[in-house]
Design a protein around this motif. Sequence first.
Motif, PDB file in Angstrom:
ATOM      1  N   ILE A  31       0.773  -1.229   0.058  1.00  0.00           N
ATOM      2  CA  ILE A  31      -0.021   0.086  -0.014  1.00  0.00           C
ATOM      3  C   ILE A  31       0.928   1.234   0.092  1.00  0.00           C
ATOM      4  O   ILE A  31       1.739   1.517   0.907  1.00  0.00           O
ATOM      5  N   TYR A  32       0.618   2.135  -0.920  1.00  0.00           N
ATOM      6  CA  TYR A  32       1.411   3.379  -1.047  1.00  0.00           C
ATOM      7  C   TYR A  32       0.664   4.696  -0.801  1.00  0.00           C
ATOM      8  O   TYR A  32      -0.570   4.563  -1.162  1.00  0.00           O
ATOM      9  N   GLY A  33       1.203   5.539   0.038  1.00  0.00           N
ATOM     10  CA  GLY A  33       0.441   6.906   0.264  1.00  0.00           C
ATOM     11  C   GLY A  33       1.218   7.908  -0.539  1.00  0.00           C
ATOM     12  O   GLY A  33       2.312   7.875  -0.731  1.00  0.00           O
ATOM     13  N   ILE A  34       0.208   8.768  -1.346  1.00  0.00           N
ATOM     14  CA  ILE A  34       0.810   9.810  -1.873  1.00  0.00           C
ATOM     15  C   ILE A  34       0.615  11.109  -1.152  1.00  0.00           C
ATOM     16  O   ILE A  34      -0.943  11.308  -1.080  1.00  0.00           O
ATOM     17  N   GLU A 191      -3.356  10.744   9.171  1.00  0.00           N
ATOM     18  CA  GLU A 191      -3.514   9.737  10.015  1.00  0.00           C
ATOM     19  C   GLU A 191      -3.822   8.511   8.957  1.00  0.00           C
ATOM     20  O   GLU A 191      -3.352   7.192   9.180  1.00  0.00           O
ATOM     21  N   ASP A 192      -4.721   8.834   8.093  1.00  0.00           N
ATOM     22  CA  ASP A 192      -4.905   7.576   7.156  1.00  0.00           C
ATOM     23  C   ASP A 192      -3.651   7.065   6.550  1.00  0.00           C
ATOM     24  O   ASP A 192      -3.685   5.820   6.474  1.00  0.00           O
ATOM     25  N   ILE A 193      -2.933   8.051   6.186  1.00  0.00           N
ATOM     26  CA  ILE A 193      -1.709   7.492   5.417  1.00  0.00           C
ATOM     27  C   ILE A 193      -0.851   6.708   6.311  1.00  0.00           C
ATOM     28  O   ILE A 193      -0.299   5.550   6.100  1.00  0.00           O
ATOM     29  N   GLU A 194      -0.640   7.106   7.527  1.00  0.00           N
ATOM     30  CA  GLU A 194       0.148   6.592   8.677  1.00  0.00           C
ATOM     31  C   GLU A 194      -0.210   5.202   8.932  1.00  0.00           C
ATOM     32  O   GLU A 194       0.490   4.316   8.942  1.00  0.00           O
ATOM     33  N   VAL A 195      -1.678   5.159   9.176  1.00  0.00           N
ATOM     34  CA  VAL A 195      -2.446   3.701   9.579  1.00  0.00           C
ATOM     35  C   VAL A 195      -2.101   2.666   8.441  1.00  0.00           C
ATOM     36  O   VAL A 195      -2.002   1.556   8.649  1.00  0.00           O
ATOM     37  N   LEU A 196      -2.420   3.281   7.314  1.00  0.00           N
ATOM     38  CA  LEU A 196      -2.236   1.991   6.343  1.00  0.00           C
ATOM     39  C   LEU A 196      -1.343   2.052   5.441  1.00  0.00           C
ATOM     40  O   LEU A 196      -0.906   0.458   5.117  1.00  0.00           O
ATOM     41  N   CYS A 197      -0.336   2.770   5.205  1.00  0.00           N
ATOM     42  CA  CYS A 197       0.514   2.536   3.958  1.00  0.00           C
ATOM     43  C   CYS A 197       1.932   1.940   4.421  1.00  0.00           C
ATOM     44  O   CYS A 197       2.338   2.223   5.554  1.00  0.00           O
ATOM     45  N   ASP A 198       2.368   0.929   3.537  1.00  0.00           N
ATOM     46  CA  ASP A 198       3.795   0.626   3.856  1.00  0.00           C
ATOM     47  C   ASP A 198       4.813   1.617   3.417  1.00  0.00           C
ATOM     48  O   ASP A 198       5.876   1.760   4.050  1.00  0.00           O
ATOM     49  N   HIS A 199       4.289   2.240   2.546  1.00  0.00           N
ATOM     50  CA  HIS A 199       5.173   3.283   2.027  1.00  0.00           C
ATOM     51  C   HIS A 199       4.677   4.665   1.556  1.00  0.00           C
ATOM     52  O   HIS A 199       3.753   4.439   1.131  1.00  0.00           O
ATOM     53  N   LEU A 208       9.010  13.233  -6.665  1.00  0.00           N
ATOM     54  CA  LEU A 208       8.234  12.290  -5.698  1.00  0.00           C
ATOM     55  C   LEU A 208       9.581  11.742  -4.830  1.00  0.00           C
ATOM     56  O   LEU A 208      10.281  10.892  -5.083  1.00  0.00           O
ATOM     57  N   GLU A 209       9.142  12.180  -3.544  1.00  0.00           N
ATOM     58  CA  GLU A 209      10.365  11.640  -2.534  1.00  0.00           C
ATOM     59  C   GLU A 209       9.856  10.852  -1.434  1.00  0.00           C
ATOM     60  O   GLU A 209       8.773  11.214  -1.078  1.00  0.00           O
ATOM     61  N   GLN A 210      10.549   9.755  -1.502  1.00  0.00           N
ATOM     62  CA  GLN A 210       9.949   8.786  -0.588  1.00  0.00           C
ATOM     63  C   GLN A 210      10.372   9.116   0.934  1.00  0.00           C
ATOM     64  O   GLN A 210      11.393   9.589   1.277  1.00  0.00           O
ATOM     65  N   ILE A 211       9.426   9.153   1.803  1.00  0.00           N
ATOM     66  CA  ILE A 211       9.483   9.535   3.275  1.00  0.00           C
ATOM     67  C   ILE A 211       9.288   8.507   4.080  1.00  0.00           C
ATOM     68  O   ILE A 211       9.531   8.476   5.549  1.00  0.00           O
ATOM     69  N   LYS A 212       8.825   7.356   3.554  1.00  0.00           N
ATOM     70  CA  LYS A 212       8.701   6.078   4.406  1.00  0.00           C
ATOM     71  C   LYS A 212       8.934   4.922   3.601  1.00  0.00           C
ATOM     72  O   LYS A 212       8.412   4.732   2.592  1.00  0.00           O
TER      73      LYS A 212
END
Lengths: 212, 494, 260
Positions: A31-34, A191-199, A208-212
């Motif tokens: 699961i990716y979050g943007i 919160e949505d992003i934190e709870v759900l996303c792997d990256h 696009l810079e990866q922060i997690k």
Amino acid sequence: MSLIELRNISKSYKGLTLFENTSVSFEKEKIYGIIGHNGSGKSVLFKMICGFVFPDHGGIFVNGEELGKNRRFPENFGIIIDKPGYLGDKTGFENLRYLADIQNKISDEKIKETLEKVGLHYTIKQKVKDYSLGMKQKLAIAQAIMEDQEVLLLDEPFNALDVDSVENIRGLLKSLNNEGKTILLTSHNNEDIEVLCDHVFRIRNYKLEQIK
Amino acid sequence: MIKVRKQVINWKWLFAVIPVALYAINNRLSMQYFELRYDVVANFWDYVLISFSDVYLLLFYIFPLILFVSTVHINRTFDYTKLIRLGSYKKWIFTKLRQLMIIDINFLLFLIAALLLTAINTPFSMEWSNVGRINTSGNEILYYLQQYFSKPFLAFILQIILLLLTIVTFQIMFCILYARFQNVSLLYFINGFMYLYGAISFKLFPASIKFVSVQNYLSLFHGVASFDSIFIPFSVMFVALMILVFIANKIDQNYKQLKNLIKRYSPLFLYGFLCFMGILFNVSNNTEGELSVWDILIVTFSGTTNEMFSLVSFVYHVVVFMGFVYLFQLLLHKYLSEMSYYMLIRYKSMYRWFLSWFPKIIIGIWLLLLTLFSVTIFIAVLIGYELTVPQNLFKIIYHFMINGFLQLLFYVLFVITVSLFTKDVFKSFITLLALTVFMLPDFSLYNSIPVGLNSMAYMLEKTSVFLTSAKLFGYILIETIILLFLLNKRDYEI
Amino acid sequence: MLKHLISIELKKALNLRFFLFSLALILLPLITILPIINGSYVFHRTIDVHEQLLSSSPIPLLFPLLLIPLYAGSYANEKKDNYLQYVMPRTKISDYVVAKGISNALITFIVAYLMIYIPFLFIQYIDPMINYIYYETAFMNPVSIGTFEVIAQESVHLYGVVYSLWVAINGVLYVTIAYLLSICLNNTFVALSIPFLWWFIIHFVTSVLGLEKFSPLYTVFPFAIAAQQFWTIFIPFIVLILFIVSLIFYIKRSRKIWEN
Ligand SMILES: Nc1ncnc2c1ncn2[C@@H]1O[C@H](COP(=O)(O)OP(=O)(O)O)[C@@H](O)[C@H]1O
Ligand SMILES: [Mg+2]
């Protein structure tokens, strides 16, 4: 091989630069979050991945195949982009039925089941144009997942949903991910992003810079 | 430039006029039979003019040839470096035009020389011969020319001027198009199109569309005879030329703005044009008989009644009045699609939102009626109808203005109601036009349905104009109540 | 795939509202106008009745306006409500648009055909059994029904079929223009109203200019005009076809479907 790969993408609209020479790849079953501020180009990014709009430079590869060579949209994607869409003078169930008919892969039962899953009763006889925004949003999620699409591109899927529904949909996405679906989602709610996303990726300085 | 000036006489044109000379000789030979048959003697000018005014020669040879040569010239001499030196498209256009004029004059000199030479050694006179008096098919050219012009020489000079005027008009149009699109295919297309169009307009068009028939501006006799006036063919071409000169002067300005302006006002222009066309049609169709301008007003906007129905007046009535409502619907569509809760909240109520634009519509209706009224009367007076005052003058004006206003107000309110109710302006378009069914003879239901009640044909019947007003007023009252209800009560959704 | 998409579109289109509306189009003239004209006009032949039925009805005046509401606006609605974005991942959008166009044409064709043919059937075959229509038999002085009279001379049934086909095909052209315009223009109201404006305004202009033999109205419903040569009816027809071709060309060139 990555599931979705963006190679050296640039995109601008009439002098407004959104992406500049950015590359990124998304792997299967994650699961990716943007995230990014308003107008940073999250929706445009999704539109490019779907092949609705083309990047000015660079290419987008889905399963190793470049999009737009003959303007094909990627297969087996479930999407929500921008505002939810619908046929105004049909019921929710009919809306899904017409969409499902196009590929004719699923039965009425499956549609009803999906409607229940997202929290809409299939017996609702209201026309969709009279739905509330949250109901329309649920319908949008339903169409994105009803055909067991492998990849879900969900642009602000929690928009307009009430607290309980947000919980419900979060759980739904989690379980879909456990079944092996790949999910890309955007949200302005951390919160949505934190709870759900792997990256997590953030759009900054046209990259696009990866922060997690 | 210098190069062009050097070769003032271009001998190539000599070859171009050979067919003209042959044609003229042929005309001269056939004149012999005509002379014998009618026992007349043709003179020098007869010979010159029958060839010079010949529609076939002008339409299918001289005019296309010169257009073609102009196209080649424009294309061949176009050069960006020169354009930059000249500094603007406007200067480029007028430079080209000068060069083309030199070509024209060259050609015309040879042409005239050929015509004069082939007519040599015939009886010379500066007066009309008696050939022109014979009104028979095949002799139209001389017959009409001697009717309209006192001296043949005058006809000859005016023929040259008319031809030159038309050619220059087309040349400036070509220059403008080339400057704008820089595409020679477009010019060649127009060349081909004009050839075909010329043939069609000459052979197929009825006399009623003389204004757009090419031959009327090429051949003096044809133009003068068609318009029954020496003045009109020249002035039409002259106006066209002036418009093009105006455009050429403005060509370097920003198109975007102009395009937007045209886009915005084109429905209005089209509407005005159609209204005007109908007025002209009615005014020019009733010239016989002793009609007054008021009769013309009645005839033009006659519409339909129970007893009187003609498709043309029905259609014109719909074009004028429903056309106005259509323009309003365009506006309404814009208002409704721009409307949002954010906007409504600032107006505080639907009612205020409505009042923010509705008065403009009322003014629009009055303006329309006043314009239709004054333009019709003005044109009718100009054409020469009587200005006598009839007994029922007050009623005529009352019916036209007041009932016209009430009728239009009814349409407008109807459209607003349906659009607000269905949130779809197109539905109001359909319903309103469906209502026009009640203007048809079998359906008018004793005029109980308020459509087309402002038809001027009611003036010729016994119907009371005040009763009509009362009826319309009643309907408007009902509509207003429904509309107020809609605006106040209905939970409004966008 | 195209066939499948068309069947979905047809399913979408064929709802109760549609049936009521088309039934009204097909039967209303027969029910309301036949009683009015029966007895007030002199009829000699069945086709006279058919002609009078049509020319007394509002069908000729409103023709494109009656057919466009059937389905021509559906693309515009789906675009407005953002529905197309869900269609795109499921099928080729160009196929979808073509299927919509074909369904629209098909539906219109059937309704327009029946609108002309059912009254004809009634007058020609059913009425002789019930003798409702009053025919003048004392003196025979048939008046020509116009341009299509030549076909009626051959065979009355052929006339019924050919004429209904002619109207239906023209109807298809008008709704197709409305449909294509709704793809090209952002303003749906303008897009859907243009075919009718064309119909009406060109009729007006040709009448004023004395060219009424080329009027769209008179070439599809050639009753109120003296019989014309047959080729004249194809002039407006060809103009419409050229218009459709250029619209399709424009849509392809400008990729209107994808960039909405
Ligand atoms: N079709 C378009 N034409 C012009 N500008 C566009 C278009 N689509 C998006 N944009 C612009 O691109 C920017 C990013 O849009 P979007 O991706 O929707 O933002 P967000 O990240 O909030 O989803 C916005 O400024 C928007 O105005
Ligand atoms: Mg967005």
